[in-house]
Design a protein around this motif. Structure first.
Motif, mmCIF file in Angstrom:
data_model
loop_
_atom_site.group_PDB
_atom_site.id
_atom_site.type_symbol
_atom_site.label_atom_id
_atom_site.label_comp_id
_atom_site.label_asym_id
_atom_site.label_seq_id
_atom_site.Cartn_x
_atom_site.Cartn_y
_atom_site.Cartn_z
ATOM 1 N N ASP A 1 3.204 12.300 9.889
ATOM 2 C CA ASP A 1 4.449 11.602 9.554
ATOM 3 C C ASP A 1 4.606 10.328 10.375
ATOM 4 N N ARG A 2 4.312 10.412 11.674
ATOM 5 C CA ARG A 2 4.441 9.242 12.547
ATOM 6 C C ARG A 2 3.373 8.205 12.192
ATOM 7 N N HIS B 1 2.047 7.755 9.305
ATOM 8 C CA HIS B 1 2.477 7.175 8.034
ATOM 9 C C HIS B 1 3.552 6.121 8.257
ATOM 10 N N SER B 2 4.548 6.429 9.072
ATOM 11 C CA SER B 2 5.636 5.460 9.271
ATOM 12 C C SER B 2 5.125 4.203 9.978
ATOM 13 N N ARG B 3 4.244 4.362 10.956
ATOM 14 C CA ARG B 3 3.692 3.190 11.651
ATOM 15 C C ARG B 3 2.816 2.358 10.726
ATOM 16 N N ALA C 1 2.800 2.296 7.390
ATOM 17 C CA ALA C 1 3.539 1.726 6.256
ATOM 18 C C ALA C 1 4.102 0.359 6.628
ATOM 19 N N VAL C 2 4.542 0.215 7.865
ATOM 20 C CA VAL C 2 5.093 -1.056 8.341
ATOM 21 C C VAL C 2 3.987 -2.095 8.524
ATOM 22 N N ASP D 1 3.226 4.244 -0.852
ATOM 23 C CA ASP D 1 3.534 5.242 0.180
ATOM 24 C C ASP D 1 2.827 6.577 -0.043
ATOM 25 N N ARG E 1 -0.147 8.209 2.386
ATOM 26 C CA ARG E 1 -0.103 9.540 2.997
ATOM 27 C C ARG E 1 -1.365 10.333 2.637
ATOM 28 N N THR F 1 2.778 10.330 20.301
ATOM 29 C CA THR F 1 3.817 10.257 19.277
ATOM 30 C C THR F 1 4.979 9.363 19.692
ATOM 31 N N GLU G 1 7.738 4.395 20.192
ATOM 32 C CA GLU G 1 8.505 3.634 19.207
ATOM 33 C C GLU G 1 9.407 2.557 19.793
#
Length: 176
Positions: free
Chosen positions: A105-106, A108-110, A112-113, A126, A130, A154, A157
């Motif tokens: 999840d982390r 993916h979020s990093r 994606a940006v 997206d 994943r 993790t 941020e």
């Protein structure tokens, strides 16, 4: 002190943590991909496009071999570096490879940006991103887990998290 190699999937924080630890511990920091780009005068994507993967892998091996002789250095490798023949063996023989673990999840979020700056994932939506992370991390995990140590990356941020994670890393790997 022998080299500490930061290994792990793209987006796990190798460069962010590497910079922070090197600064806080008065060590040198080397980002292997940035070193290759500086020496070649082109981006990794351009090297792949103009000269092919085989040339890039040769340059990567040569750069890793050179920096493996340095002392008091934190080295951020490319995400695929430990997966190439002989590379993990070189890192284990000359220093301490540390696998930076971060959940999907982390990652993916990093990613994606930052997707526009990473050619492998630039065109993925997206859901595709994943799926790509899950599949490629699964392939790389047997290589990553050969590292001498693991470290949870993790929490990188914001400035406060980076500072706390940096101190944990220093306490675990540098202050003995």
């Amino acid at each position: 002190m022998h080299p500490i190699y930061l290994i792990g999937y793209m987006g796990c924080g190798k460069t962010t943590l590497g910079h922070a630890v090197a600064h806080a511990a008065s060590m040198q920091f080397v980002d292997l991909d940035q070193l290759i780009e500086q020496e070649q005068g082109m981006t990794i994507s351009e090297i792949f496009a103009q000269h092919g993967e085989e040339t890039f892998r040769r340059l990567e091996r040569e750069a890793l071999t050179r920096v493996s002789t340095l002392s008091d250095v934190i080295i951020a490798t490319g995400g695929g570096t430990p997966c190439r023949e002989g590379m993990m063996e070189l890192m284990l023989a000359t220093g301490t490879p540390v696998y930076l673990e971060t959940d999907i999840d982390r990652l993916h979020s990093r990613l994606a940006v930052a997707r526009a700056t990473r050619p492998l994932i630039a065109r993925l939506n997206d859901d595709e991103l994943r799926e790509f992370i899950t599949a490629s991390l699964s392939e790389r995990l047997p290589h990553y887990t050969r590292a001498a140590a693991r470290f949870d990356s993790t929490m990188l941020e914001d400035e406060q998290q980076i500072a706390a994670t940096t101190q944990r890393f220093i306490n675990q790997f540098i202050i003995k």
